[in-house]
Design an enzyme around this catalytic site. Structure first.
Site, short mmCIF file in Angstrom:
data_model
loop_
_atom_site.label_atom_id
_atom_site.label_comp_id
_atom_site.label_asym_id
_atom_site.label_seq_id
_atom_site.Cartn_x
_atom_site.Cartn_y
_atom_site.Cartn_z
N LYS A 170 0.85 -1.19 0.00
CA LYS A 170 0.00 0.00 0.00
C LYS A 170 0.88 1.24 0.00
O LYS A 170 1.51 1.59 0.99
CB LYS A 170 -0.91 0.04 1.24
CG LYS A 170 -1.98 1.13 1.09
CD LYS A 170 -2.43 1.73 2.39
CE LYS A 170 -1.60 2.85 2.92
NZ LYS A 170 -1.53 4.08 2.10
N GLU A 245 9.64 0.54 11.09
CA GLU A 245 10.71 1.57 11.05
C GLU A 245 10.04 2.91 11.32
O GLU A 245 9.27 3.39 10.50
CB GLU A 245 11.40 1.50 9.69
CG GLU A 245 12.79 2.03 9.77
CD GLU A 245 12.83 3.46 9.35
OE1 GLU A 245 12.59 4.34 10.22
OE2 GLU A 245 13.10 3.72 8.17
N CYS A 278 14.22 9.57 8.00
CA CYS A 278 14.23 8.98 9.34
C CYS A 278 15.61 9.00 9.97
O CYS A 278 15.73 9.07 11.19
CB CYS A 278 13.72 7.55 9.25
SG CYS A 278 14.57 6.57 8.01
N GLU A 374 10.59 14.23 16.55
CA GLU A 374 11.01 14.17 15.14
C GLU A 374 10.28 15.29 14.39
O GLU A 374 9.05 15.28 14.27
CB GLU A 374 10.63 12.80 14.56
CG GLU A 374 11.14 12.62 13.15
CD GLU A 374 10.89 11.22 12.59
OE1 GLU A 374 9.75 10.74 12.68
OE2 GLU A 374 11.85 10.62 12.07
P1 NDP Z 1 1.89 7.77 8.81
O1 NDP Z 1 2.51 6.85 9.78
O2 NDP Z 1 0.48 8.19 9.04
O3 NDP Z 1 1.92 7.14 7.30
C1 NDP Z 1 2.79 6.16 6.82
C2 NDP Z 1 2.02 5.11 6.02
O4 NDP Z 1 1.11 4.44 6.89
C3 NDP Z 1 1.15 5.71 4.90
O5 NDP Z 1 1.11 4.81 3.82
C4 NDP Z 1 -0.21 5.80 5.57
O6 NDP Z 1 -1.32 5.88 4.71
C5 NDP Z 1 -0.22 4.51 6.37
N1 NDP Z 1 -1.20 4.47 7.46
C6 NDP Z 1 -1.71 5.51 8.16
N2 NDP Z 1 -2.59 5.06 9.07
C7 NDP Z 1 -2.64 3.71 8.95
C8 NDP Z 1 -3.36 2.67 9.62
N3 NDP Z 1 -4.23 2.94 10.60
N4 NDP Z 1 -3.15 1.40 9.24
C9 NDP Z 1 -2.29 1.10 8.27
N5 NDP Z 1 -1.58 2.04 7.58
C10 NDP Z 1 -1.74 3.33 7.93
O7 NDP Z 1 2.82 9.02 8.68
P2 NDP Z 1 2.46 10.47 8.12
O8 NDP Z 1 2.49 10.40 6.66
O9 NDP Z 1 1.22 10.99 8.76
O10 NDP Z 1 3.70 11.32 8.69
C11 NDP Z 1 3.67 11.75 10.06
C12 NDP Z 1 5.06 11.69 10.66
O11 NDP Z 1 5.51 10.33 10.68
C13 NDP Z 1 6.15 12.44 9.90
O12 NDP Z 1 6.15 13.79 10.20
C14 NDP Z 1 7.38 11.73 10.41
O13 NDP Z 1 7.73 12.22 11.67
C15 NDP Z 1 6.92 10.29 10.55
N6 NDP Z 1 7.29 9.50 9.35
C16 NDP Z 1 8.42 8.77 9.42
C17 NDP Z 1 8.86 8.10 8.31
C18 NDP Z 1 10.13 7.30 8.37
O14 NDP Z 1 10.84 7.21 7.36
N7 NDP Z 1 10.40 6.65 9.49
C19 NDP Z 1 8.15 8.14 7.02
C20 NDP Z 1 6.94 8.93 7.07
C21 NDP Z 1 6.54 9.57 8.20
P3 NDP Z 1 -1.82 7.28 4.07
O15 NDP Z 1 -1.46 7.13 2.68
O16 NDP Z 1 -3.28 7.35 4.27
O17 NDP Z 1 -1.13 8.38 4.78
#
Ligand code: NDP
Length: 475
Positions: A170, A245, A278, A374
């Site tokens: 996804k 992660e 990250c 973060e």
């Molecule tokens: P999220 O954790 O919400 O999103 C990451 C992925 O998870 C997206 O594909 C998202 O879908 C999906 N997701 C969201 N909710 C669910 C759920 N209930 N069940 C399954 N999958 C889900 O991160 P955000 O995009 O909101 O970013 C917020 C913060 O997270 C950033 O500011 C950063 O701090 C951190 N982050 C860290 C990352 C890393 O590399 N470790 C990468 C991205 C974010 P959807 O497409 O709907 O958003």
């Protein structure tokens, strides 16, 4: 306007709902992507389950060849995919081309390892033969973030396929195009139908459906701590392997004997991808003796950076969304309220687009939000330190533990610090990016599971022990 449908069982069905993907540099729409719902995800898992029965039997040489063909397909379409990657992430085309190249390297790396997925023999009496084998898990679920979508999708999809698993992925709503292009490349490379399925859609609908589907035997997630913990909680009644992660707040430590030019260059690497990484070195600890001279070099570099709307001219790309931009701005405001100084940056430069100036903050208390949370934006915070013991304590005073940088010409000191830092990776005299060949472990709340290198092969397989009674008598 480009259109992307789902990719399920080798077909491209569309669904009633669509997402409009916007260019972060302008917030103008660039594509419409079909949104999978619970039924679409269930169908994708069904297809992946069926495909698993034959994919698991494919011999390692053939599996390797499929991965090599995907790598070749990515390179053949490098310009096209990089363009989509730039449109959805705001990163420069050069940077996006590099992402496509890295993605190809993941597939090549794991293509080279399909014959290494092997067990061992266990010495017992001559009347017994005991051996282990590494078997694939079945259907694996991959929830991809938007910050480096193609690369992060490839780093888990490549080893999962190499090990004989099938995949339902996804992509993130904010940046699904390059990942969908990967799906097309795999399809064109002849990967059997159902082995790799793509279900773009909302996290709370498509993501949740993937997580709760009991036919999914493994989940890999990269994203926020909140969603990562929610996923762990949701699958707590199933003993399936998880790769989580969840980010970092990585220290980058500069000692007084460091090569200051190289260290300053390493410090500003944080601004790559506008700090949306990250493993970014967000907390810069500088030895008191060199603090002023070193910060001068860092500020000089930051102030020479260009912030421009053209992704090929800017050194600091746009943030992914208007809300990400507001959050970064709020962090900088909160730092000022906590008594910190904004040495350079700290502003939204244009009315349109999600840009933020590269920012250096000094004198923030260690317990301020900018020091602990973060930020995921182009904000570097700098701190003075006086001793090794002090800096190690402060560097470790975080819930995260993903990455760390140490700059010193004294290798004994580098070794001491590396030994005491609570982080999965410690880089010395080079704040280098993760590579497929080296593991990318996480300490503390930064994650759990194993990605990269041969560790990923262990993650995507389960060990079976076979113990046979054998007749040792010659006839
Ligand atoms: P999220 O954790 O919400 O999103 C990451 C992925 O998870 C997206 O594909 C998202 O879908 C999906 N997701 C969201 N909710 C669910 C759920 N209930 N069940 C399954 N999958 C889900 O991160 P955000 O995009 O909101 O970013 C917020 C913060 O997270 C950033 O500011 C950063 O701090 C951190 N982050 C860290 C990352 C890393 O590399 N470790 C990468 C991205 C974010 P959807 O497409 O709907 O958003």
């Amino acid at each position: 306007m480009r259109e992307y449908d789902l990719l399920v069982g080798g077909e491209s069905p569309s669904a009633a709902e669509q997402t409009t993907v916007k260019d972060p540099a302008s917030n103008q729409p660039v594509s419409h992507v079909t949104r999978a719902d619970e039924t679409d995800v269930a169908f994708a898992v069904e297809s992946a389950s069926e495909a698993f029965e034959t994919w698991r039997e494919v011999d390692p040489t053939t599996r390797s060849q499929y991965l090599m063909d995907i790598a070749e397909g990515l390179r053949d379409k490098q310009d096209h995919i990089a363009q989509r990657h730039t449109e959805e992430t705001g990163r420069s085309v050069t940077d996006s081309k590099r992402s496509v190249e890295f993605a190809a390297e993941y597939f090549e790396y794991y293509a080279g390892l399909t014959h290494q997925i092997k067990g061992e023999t266990v010495p017992l009496s001559t009347g017994e033969f005991d051996f282990t084998k590494c078997e694939p898990l079945g259907v694996t679920g991959h929830i991809i973030p938007w910050n480096s979508p193609l690369l992060l999708a490839s780093r888990s999809i490549a080893p999962a396929l190499a090990c004989g698993n099938t995949v339902v992925a996804k992509p993130a709503e904010l940046a699904p195009m390059a990942v969908m292009e990967l799906g097309k490349v795999a399809h064109d490379a002849g990967l059997p139908d159902g082995v790799l399925n793509m279900v773009p859609g909302e996290g709370t609908i498509a993501g949740e459906a993937l997580v709760t589907d009991k036919r999914v035997n493994e989940l890999t997630f990269t994203g926020s701590k909140e969603v990562g913990f929610h996923i762990r909680e949701t699958v707590s009644d199933r003993l399936i392997p998880l790769n989580l992660e969840l980010g970092g707040k990585s220290p980058n430590i500069v000692f007084d004997d460091a090569d200051l030019e190289a260290a300053a260059e390493g410090a500003v690497k944080l601004f790559n991808n506008a700090g949306q990484s990250c493993y970014a070195g967000t907390r810069l600890f500088v030895a008191d003796e060199i603090y002023d001279a070193f910060i001068e070099r860092v500020v000089d570099r930051i102030e020479r950076m260009t912030v421009a709307k053209d992704p090929n001219e800017t050194d600091v790309s746009a943030l992914i969304s208007p809300s990400a931009q507001s959050e970064v701005d709020a962090y900088v405001e909160s730092a000022l309220e906590a008594g910190a100084t904004v040495t350079t940056g700290g502003c939204i430069p244009f009315e349109d687009g999600n840009f933020y100036e590269p920012t250096l903050i000094e004198d923030a208390p260690d317990d301020a939000a900018v020091s602990c949370e973060e930020i995921f934006g182009p904000v570097l915070t700098a701190y003075r330190f006086e001793s090794e013991r002090e800096v190690v304590e402060r560097a470790n005073d975080t819930e995260y533990g993903l990455y760390a940088g140490v700059w010193t010409t004294d290798l004994e000191r580098a070794n001491r610090i590396a030994g005491h830092i609570e982080a999965g990776t410690v880089t010395v005299n080079n704040y280098a990016s993760p590579i497929p060949q080296a593991p990318f472990p996480a300490y503390k709340q930064s994650g759990a599971g194993s990605e990269y290198a041969t560790a990923a092969l262990r993650h995507y397989t389960k060990v079976k022990n076979v113990r046979m009674a054998v007749d040792k008598t010659l006839r």
